[in-house]
Scaffold this active site. Structure first.
Site, PDB file in Angstrom:
ATOM      1  N   ILE A  86       2.879   4.897   5.650  1.00 47.01           N
ATOM      2  CA  ILE A  86       4.085   4.892   6.472  1.00 47.01           C
ATOM      3  C   ILE A  86       4.952   6.108   6.163  1.00 47.01           C
ATOM      4  CG2 ILE A  86       4.185   2.390   6.791  1.00 47.01           C
ATOM      5  CD1 ILE A  86       6.129   2.166   4.542  1.00 47.01           C
ATOM      6  N   GLU A 143       0.816  -1.207   0.000  1.00 49.00           N
ATOM      7  CA  GLU A 143       0.000   0.000   0.000  1.00 49.00           C
ATOM      8  C   GLU A 143       0.850   1.257   0.000  1.00 49.00           C
ATOM      9  OE1 GLU A 143      -2.892   2.919   0.777  1.00 49.00           O
ATOM     10  OE2 GLU A 143      -1.187   2.514   2.052  1.00 49.00           O
ATOM     11  N   ASP A 144       1.943   1.237   0.728  1.00 48.05           N
ATOM     12  CA  ASP A 144       2.795   2.430   0.769  1.00 48.05           C
ATOM     13  C   ASP A 144       4.261   1.997   0.779  1.00 48.05           C
ATOM     14  OD1 ASP A 144       3.398   5.086   0.737  1.00 48.05           O
ATOM     15  OD2 ASP A 144       2.776   5.505   2.787  1.00 48.05           O
ATOM     16  N   HIS A 184      -1.024   0.795   7.073  1.00 46.43           N
ATOM     17  CA  HIS A 184      -1.557   1.629   5.991  1.00 46.43           C
ATOM     18  C   HIS A 184      -0.422   2.557   5.546  1.00 46.43           C
ATOM     19  CE1 HIS A 184      -5.624   3.684   4.752  1.00 46.43           C
ATOM     20  NE2 HIS A 184      -4.851   3.434   3.727  1.00 46.43           N
ATOM     21  N   ASN A 222      -4.996   8.064   7.564  1.00 38.83           N
ATOM     22  CA  ASN A 222      -4.712   7.304   6.359  1.00 38.83           C
ATOM     23  C   ASN A 222      -3.217   7.350   6.041  1.00 38.83           C
ATOM     24  OD1 ASN A 222      -4.357   6.761   3.499  1.00 38.83           O
ATOM     25  ND2 ASN A 222      -6.565   6.861   3.312  1.00 38.83           N
ATOM     26  N   ASP A 223      -2.643   8.528   6.127  1.00 36.50           N
ATOM     27  CA  ASP A 223      -1.228   8.683   5.768  1.00 36.50           C
ATOM     28  C   ASP A 223      -0.593   9.703   6.706  1.00 36.50           C
ATOM     29  OD1 ASP A 223       1.110   8.318   4.379  1.00 36.50           O
ATOM     30  OD2 ASP A 223       0.530   9.531   2.656  1.00 36.50           O
ATOM     31  N   ASP A 230      -3.981   9.118  -4.916  1.00 35.11           N
ATOM     32  CA  ASP A 230      -3.871   8.434  -3.635  1.00 35.11           C
ATOM     33  C   ASP A 230      -2.592   8.880  -2.947  1.00 35.11           C
ATOM     34  OD1 ASP A 230      -4.170   6.696  -1.521  1.00 35.11           O
ATOM     35  OD2 ASP A 230      -4.985   5.110  -2.747  1.00 35.11           O
ATOM     36  N   ASN A 231      -1.647   7.960  -2.811  1.00 33.48           N
ATOM     37  CA  ASN A 231      -0.470   8.299  -2.024  1.00 33.48           C
ATOM     38  C   ASN A 231       0.527   9.172  -2.790  1.00 33.48           C
ATOM     39  OD1 ASN A 231      -1.533   6.814   0.052  1.00 33.48           O
ATOM     40  ND2 ASN A 231      -0.676   4.927  -0.771  1.00 33.48           N
TER      41      ASN A 231
HETATM   42  C1  LIG Z   1       0.124   6.280   2.250  1.00 28.45           C
HETATM   43  C2  LIG Z   1      -1.241   6.640   1.910  1.00 28.45           C
HETATM   44  O1  LIG Z   1      -1.534   7.749   1.566  1.00 28.45           O
HETATM   45  N1  LIG Z   1      -2.094   5.712   1.921  1.00 28.45           N
HETATM   46  C3  LIG Z   1      -3.108   5.675   0.940  1.00 28.45           C
HETATM   47  C4  LIG Z   1      -2.588   4.911  -0.159  1.00 28.45           C
HETATM   48  O2  LIG Z   1      -3.570   4.223  -0.870  1.00 28.45           O
HETATM   49  C5  LIG Z   1      -4.635   3.584  -0.185  1.00 28.45           C
HETATM   50  C6  LIG Z   1      -5.571   2.931  -1.119  1.00 28.45           C
HETATM   51  O3  LIG Z   1      -6.611   3.742  -1.523  1.00 28.45           O
HETATM   52  C7  LIG Z   1      -5.349   4.541   0.582  1.00 28.45           C
HETATM   53  O4  LIG Z   1      -6.422   3.936   1.261  1.00 28.45           O
HETATM   54  C8  LIG Z   1      -4.376   5.138   1.467  1.00 28.45           C
HETATM   55  O5  LIG Z   1      -5.074   6.160   1.703  1.00 28.45           O
END
Ligand SMILES: CC(=O)N[C@H]1CO[C@H](CO)[C@@H](O)[C@@H]1O
Ligand SMILES: *[C@@H]1O[C@H](CO)[C@@H](O)[C@H](O)[C@H]1NC(C)=O
Length: 366
Positions: free
Chosen positions: A116, A53-54, A114, A167-168, A268-269
């Protein structure tokens, strides 16, 4: 008369819900048909089968990867497997991920990582900040990385009222960070309502042991956050409004909005090339396919690079596009020394060799 009134109200409610649903589809869809745009030298990394994911890359080429995210409403190919934190040495010809050992005392069974972020101290101590969702809650875990035996020493778990749905994150010191909340609410049902009604209540919060405060708000879904190499600017991706917001960071950690860049993808990220300062983003061309997963018609992947974001005319380049036949649901893109790594929410990790021409052609201004 009463019946008429009730009917009128039901009709009104239905109309309102219909309108909200259409607006949600609009936000989640990204209506474009995908024309694949592939890079010549790509291969899938062995050993990553259910999400990367990251990705965070250290200056020496060691990369941390969060894998195996499980999230309500999102596909998982291994729903019973716990999440993992992986390490990969990008200096190797064919890098292979290994799982990082985590010190005793940390509840490994509930690891569900999720976003990092990494902070490197003056004495070269490496701190790994991990957004975790144990039992679908939101915590931020801080670890110290021990390179001698590829392990992580757990230092602390952070939860806070202002961190309802992280989320991030961006690490700012060994114990402070910016966190992007993708929702205002903590409870799943209220999150659903928030998404359905299209409330832009998501925010960015500054956390330190001394002070916790909201520093930016008004996002539909703050899915990614990054900081410029000089530490002066903060970038936030609002996945549901398909935009990147640029903020100026002040000494007191407040943020003031500078500009917003509108894109055509569910961004997204965010990852920033420390040398060129280019911004790399993994995006979802079609959010509906991400949510309603169909192996016959899987979600695609898209990688976007933004150059000179602070200038009047930033260059936005679609570097890679796939319809899902190679890689599904890209959530991040990170570069290191001519290599591009495309991570995904629940699928695999693609490694591409960028040559001097890749990504440079066919830029489209936005
Ligand atoms: C690191 C980060 O921003 N996480 C996001 C990356 O992608 C996933 C998938 O959609 C997101 O849920 C995370 O928000
Ligand atoms: C933080 O610093 C900025 C810029 O110096 C200033 O405008 C703002 O008022 C400060 N905010 C707080 C909460 O002190």
């Amino acid at each position: 008369m009463k019946t008429l009134l009730v009917l009128a109200m039901v009709g009104l409610l239905a109309a309102l819900l219909g309108e909200r649903y259409m607006a949600l589809r609009q936000r989640a869809c990204g209506s474009r048909e995908l024309k694949p745009k592939r890079l010549p030298n790509c291969h899938l990394i062995k050993g990553i089968e259910n999400g990367a994911e990251d990705i965070e890359i250290l200056p020496n080429g060691l990369a941390f990867i969060s894998a195996g995210l499980k999230f309500p409403g999102l596909k998982s190919f291994a729903p019973d497997k716990r999440g993992e934190l992986l390490l990969m040495d990008l200096n190797e010809e064919n890098p292979r991920p290994i799982e990082l050992r985590i010190s005793r005392g940390f509840d490994l069974a509930s690891l569900n990582p999720h976003g990092i972020s990494v902070y490197i101290d003056k004495d070269d101590t490496v701190y790994l900040f991990v957004v975790n969702h144990p039992h679908y809650k939101a915590t931020v875990e801080i670890f110290r990385f021990v390179e001698d035996d590829n392990s992580l020493v757990h230092l602390k778990t952070i939860t806070h009222d202002l961190l309802p749905s992280v989320n991030d994150i961006v690490a700012l010191s060994p114990d402070s960070f910016y966190a992007a909340n993708d929702y205002y609410f903590r409870e799943q049902i209220l999150k659903f309502l928030e998404m359905f009604l299209g409330l832009n209540w998501a925010n960015v919060v500054y956390y330190s042991p001394k002070e916790v405060k909201e520093v930016a708000g008004g996002f539909y879904f703050a899915g990614g956050i990054g900081i410029s190499p000089d530490g002066k600017h903060v970038y936030v991706s609002d996945s549901m409004s398909h935009s990147i917001h640029v903020f100026e960071k002040h000494a007191n950690f407040s943020l003031s909005p500078l500009k917003t860049l509108q894109l055509d993808s569910i961004v997204d990220n965010i990852s920033i090339d420390p040398y060129t300062e280019d911004i790399w983003i993994g995006g979802h061309p079609n959010g509906m396919k991400l949510i309603f997963y169909d192996p016959e018609n899987p979600p695609g992947s898209e990688v976007i690079r933004i150059q000179n974001i602070l200038s009047e005319k930033p260059t936005v380049t679609q570097v890679y596009v796939d319809d899902g036949s190679i890689i599904q649901g890209s959530s991040c893109a990170a570069v290191y020394d001519g290599h591009l790594f495309i991570g995904t929410v629940f699928h695999r990790l693609l490694h591409c060799h960028l040559d001097s021409s890749s990504g440079k052609g066919q830029s489209n201004q936005n």
